[in-house]
Write a protein that holds these residues in place. Structure first.
Motif, short mmCIF file in Angstrom:
data_model
loop_
_atom_site.label_atom_id
_atom_site.label_comp_id
_atom_site.label_asym_id
_atom_site.label_seq_id
_atom_site.Cartn_x
_atom_site.Cartn_y
_atom_site.Cartn_z
N ARG A 81 0.83 -1.21 0.00
CA ARG A 81 0.00 0.00 0.00
C ARG A 81 0.86 1.26 0.00
O ARG A 81 0.56 2.24 -0.70
CB ARG A 81 -0.95 -0.02 1.21
N LYS A 82 1.94 1.23 0.77
CA LYS A 82 2.83 2.39 0.83
C LYS A 82 3.53 2.61 -0.53
O LYS A 82 3.61 3.75 -1.01
CB LYS A 82 3.88 2.18 1.92
N LEU A 83 4.02 1.52 -1.15
CA LEU A 83 4.75 1.67 -2.40
C LEU A 83 3.82 2.14 -3.52
O LEU A 83 4.20 2.99 -4.34
CB LEU A 83 5.40 0.33 -2.79
N VAL A 84 2.59 1.63 -3.57
CA VAL A 84 1.65 2.07 -4.59
C VAL A 84 1.25 3.51 -4.35
O VAL A 84 1.12 4.32 -5.31
CB VAL A 84 0.41 1.13 -4.61
N ALA A 85 1.06 3.86 -3.09
CA ALA A 85 0.70 5.26 -2.78
C ALA A 85 1.83 6.21 -3.17
O ALA A 85 1.57 7.31 -3.68
CB ALA A 85 0.37 5.39 -1.29
N ASP A 86 3.08 5.82 -2.93
CA ASP A 86 4.21 6.69 -3.32
C ASP A 86 4.23 6.91 -4.82
O ASP A 86 4.51 8.04 -5.29
CB ASP A 86 5.53 6.05 -2.87
N PHE A 87 3.92 5.88 -5.60
CA PHE A 87 3.91 6.07 -7.06
C PHE A 87 2.75 6.97 -7.47
O PHE A 87 2.90 7.82 -8.36
CB PHE A 87 3.80 4.71 -7.76
N CYS A 88 1.60 6.75 -6.86
CA CYS A 88 0.43 7.58 -7.21
C CYS A 88 0.64 9.04 -6.86
O CYS A 88 0.00 9.93 -7.46
CB CYS A 88 -0.81 7.05 -6.50
N ASN A 89 1.53 9.34 -5.94
CA ASN A 89 1.82 10.73 -5.59
C ASN A 89 2.92 11.33 -6.45
O ASN A 89 3.28 12.49 -6.30
CB ASN A 89 2.23 10.83 -4.12
N GLY A 90 3.47 10.52 -7.38
CA GLY A 90 4.55 10.99 -8.24
C GLY A 90 4.06 11.61 -9.52
O GLY A 90 2.86 11.62 -9.82
N PRO A 91 4.98 12.11 -10.35
CA PRO A 91 4.60 12.82 -11.57
C PRO A 91 4.01 11.93 -12.66
O PRO A 91 3.30 12.40 -13.53
CB PRO A 91 5.91 13.44 -12.04
N LEU A 92 4.31 10.61 -12.64
CA LEU A 92 3.84 9.71 -13.69
C LEU A 92 2.43 9.18 -13.43
O LEU A 92 1.84 8.55 -14.32
CB LEU A 92 4.79 8.53 -13.86
N ALA A 93 1.88 9.42 -12.26
CA ALA A 93 0.57 8.86 -11.90
C ALA A 93 -0.55 9.46 -12.73
O ALA A 93 -1.60 8.84 -12.88
CB ALA A 93 0.30 9.08 -10.42
N ALA A 94 -0.33 10.66 -13.30
CA ALA A 94 -1.39 11.28 -14.10
C ALA A 94 -1.69 10.51 -15.37
O ALA A 94 -2.77 10.64 -15.95
CB ALA A 94 -0.99 12.72 -14.46
N GLY A 95 -0.75 9.69 -15.83
CA GLY A 95 -0.94 8.94 -17.08
C GLY A 95 -1.47 7.54 -16.88
O GLY A 95 -1.46 6.76 -17.84
N CYS A 96 -1.92 7.19 -15.67
CA CYS A 96 -2.41 5.83 -15.45
C CYS A 96 -3.35 5.78 -14.27
O CYS A 96 -3.47 6.74 -13.49
CB CYS A 96 -1.23 4.88 -15.22
#
Length: 455
Positions: free
Chosen positions: A319-334
Motif C-alpha cells: 500500500r505504501k509503495l503504490v501510494a508513493d507512485f500515485c503521488n509521483g509525476p507519472l501517476a497522471a498517465g495511469c
C-alpha cells in the motif's frame, strides 16, 4: 582429498581382486588342461601299461596271450610291444620294428627303460614272465628325468598354503604402501584444486608422484589470477566512469530541471513556450531516472549496493509503495489498483523498502511511458508456499517482441533494445533471493510476476 583417496583405494582393491582372479583362473586353466589331456589320453590309449602287463600271460609251453581280449584291443594306441627274458632275448613281440628285434644288454635295458628306445617313448613293467616293454608312437610324449629331496616335497605339501598366503599378503602390503604414497603425493594437488574452486591462487610443489599435475595447476592458477586482475581493472574503470559521468551530469541537469520548471510556471510566457518547457522538464526527469538506474545496476552487479533489510508485512508495504507512485509525476498517465489475498496481507518479509519501491516504480513507470494514452495498471499480491507473488499488469500494447526476447533469454547484443529499467527490477528482486518473470498479459498488455521469499 577424499575423492583422490577413494579413487586410489578402489584402484588398489581392484588390482588385488584382479590378481586373485587371475590366479584362480590360472589354476582353473591348469585343471581344465589336465582333465582335457587326460580324456584325450583315454581316447587314444584304451589301457594303461600296468593293466596290459597284468593281463598278459605266459602259458606252460612258453607262448604269450591276453585274457578276455585280443592283442589289438589291449594295445590300442601303442606302436609296439615286446617281452625280454633275463638274458635280454626277445621272447614275445607285437608289431616290433625290425631294427628293434635283437637281444639287449643290461646297460641298454637300463638306458631305454627310463627314457627312449630309438626315439620311441617306452614304458617298462617287470612281471614273472619277464620285462614287458611298451613303445609309444614317436613324438607322442616327452620324458625327462626329475629328482628332488623328499624333504622339499614334504615342505611344499605341508607349507605350500602358508607360502602362497604369505605371497598374497606381501602383494597386498605392497599395494597398500604404494597407494599410501600415491595418496600423500596427491594431497597437495587436491588441496590446490580446493583452493582454485574457492577462487584462491595456489603455488604447489612440483616434486613427487603428482609433480606434472601440480605444475599444470600452477599454470592454471596463474592464468586465473591474471584474468581476474584484468576483469577487476575493467570493472573498476567502468564503475569509476559511470560514477564520474553521473556526477558531472547531475549539476547541469539540476539547472535544466530548475529553469524548465520556472519557465513552465511563468504565466507571462505564451502557452506554446510553456508546453516546450514542460517537455524539457519531463525529458530531464527521464534522464535523471536513467542515470539513477545506471548507477544502481552497476552497484547491484558488483555487490556495492548494501541491502538495508527491515522486517515488514506485505499489506502495509505494498500500500505504501503504490501510494508513493500515485503521488509521483507519472501517476497522471495511469490508473493503479491494488488487490491482495489474506496470506499476502500478513506475509512477513525482510526487505529493503527503498529498493523494492524503485522496482515497483520502474514497472509502473514503464507502463506509463510506453503507452500513448492513459493506461490501467493492476498490482495483485498472493501468498503461497512461503513466497509472496506480486503481479503487475497493464492494458497497454505489451512488450515489443525484441524486448520480451531479451528479458526472457537474458541475451545482450548490439541490437538489444533498451531494458535498463526492467533489468534493474530483475537485479533488485534477485538480490532479495527472488525471481522475476516477464510475459504478455491476456488479452492485451504486459505482465511481470515478482516472487519474494517470506519469513
Amino acid at each position: 582429498m577424499k575423492t583422490f583417496a577413494r579413487l586410489i583405494r578402489r584402484y588398489v582393491l581392484a588390482a588385488v581382486g584382479i590378481s586373485l582372479l587371475l590366479v584362480a583362473l590360472a589354476l582353473a586353466a591348469f585343471v581344465w588342461i589336465g582333465v582335457r589331456f587326460g580324456l584325450q589320453w583315454q581316447e587314444q590309449f584304451a589301457f594303461s601299461y600296468s593293466e596290459i602287463a597284468d593281463h598278459l600271460q605266459r602259458t606252460g609251453e612258453g607262448d604269450f596271450s591276453f585274457d578276455e581280449k585280443d592283442a589289438d584291443a589291449w594295445l590300442k594306441g601303442y606302436a609296439w610291444a615286446m617281452v625280454l627274458d633275463d638274458d635280454g632275448q626277445v621272447v614275445w613281440q607285437y608289431q616290433l620294428p625290425e631294427a628293434l628285434n635283437h637281444p639287449y644288454t643290461a646297460s641298454e635295458i637300463a638306458v631305454f627303460s627310463r627314457w627312449y628306445l630309438q626315439d620311441y617313448p617306452v614304458f617298462c613293467q617287470v612281471r614273472d614272465y619277464g620285462l614287458l616293454v611298451l613303445g609309444m608312437p614317436q613324438n607322442s610324449i616327452w620324458k625327462y628325468n626329475f629328482w628332488t629331496y623328499p624333504q622339499l616335497i614334504e615342505w611344499i605339501f605341508y607349507r605350500g598354503g602358508t607360502l602362497i598366503l604369505g605371497i598374497l599378503l606381501m602383494i597386498l602390503v605392497l599395494c597398500m604402501v604404494f597407494s599410501w604414497r600415491g595418496t600423500r603425493s596427491l594431497r597437495t594437488v587436491s588441496d590446490g584444486m580446493d583452493a582454485l574452486a574457492e577462487g584462491r591462487t595456489v603455488k604447489l610443489s612440483t616434486r613427487g608422484f603428482a609433480g606434472e599435475l601440480a605444475e599444470k595447476l600452477n599454470r592454471t592458477s596463474e592464468q586465473i589470477r591474471y584474468r581476474n586482475e584484468i576483469i577487476a581493472r575493467r570493472d573498476t574503470a567502468r564503475t569509476n566512469w559511470i560514477a564520474g559521468v553521473s556526477h558531472d551530469i547531475r549539476t547541469p541537469l539540476s539547472l535544466i530541471l530548475g529553469w524548465s520548471e520556472q519557465l513552465h510556471r511563468d504565466a507571462s510566457l505564451p502557452e506554446p513556450v510553456r508546453k516546450k518547457a514542460a517537455g524539457i522538464q519531463t525529458q530531464s526527469e527521464r534522464i535523471r531516472s536513467l542515470i539513477e538506474d545506471l548507477n544502481l545496476t552497476s552497484k547491484l552487479q558488483y555487490g556495492a549496493q548494501p541491502l538495508r533489510r527491515t522486517p515488514v508485512h506485505g499489506g502495509p508495504l505494498l500500500r505504501k509503495l503504490v501510494a508513493d507512485f500515485c503521488n509521483g509525476p507519472l501517476a497522471a498517465g495511469c490508473e493503479v489498483t491494488l488487490a491482495m489475498d489474506p496470506e499476502a496481507e500478513g506475509a512477513s518479509l525482510l526487505v529493503d523498502e527503498a529498493l523494492l519501491g524503485r522496482a515497483l516504480d520502474n514497472l509502473l513507470g514503464n507502463s506509463v511511458r510506453h503507452n500513448a494514452g492513459p493506461v490501467h495498471c493492476g498490482v495483485t499480491a498472493t501468498g503461497k508456499s512461503r513466497m509472496l507473488c506480486i503481479t503487475v499488469t497493464d492494458d497497454g500494447v505489451g512488450f515489443p517482441p525484441g524486448v520480451l526476447t531479451a528479458l526472457q533469454k537474458g541475451e545482450q547484443g548490439d541490437n538489444t533494445p533498451h531494458i535498463l529499467g526492467l533489468h534493474v527490477v530483475e537485479q533488485i528482486v534477485q538480490a532479495h533471493g527472488g525471481s522475476v518473470t516477464f510475459c504478455q498479459n491476456e488479452p492485451v498488455g504486459s505482465k511481470v510476476i515478482l516472487k519474494l521469499p517470506t519469513q
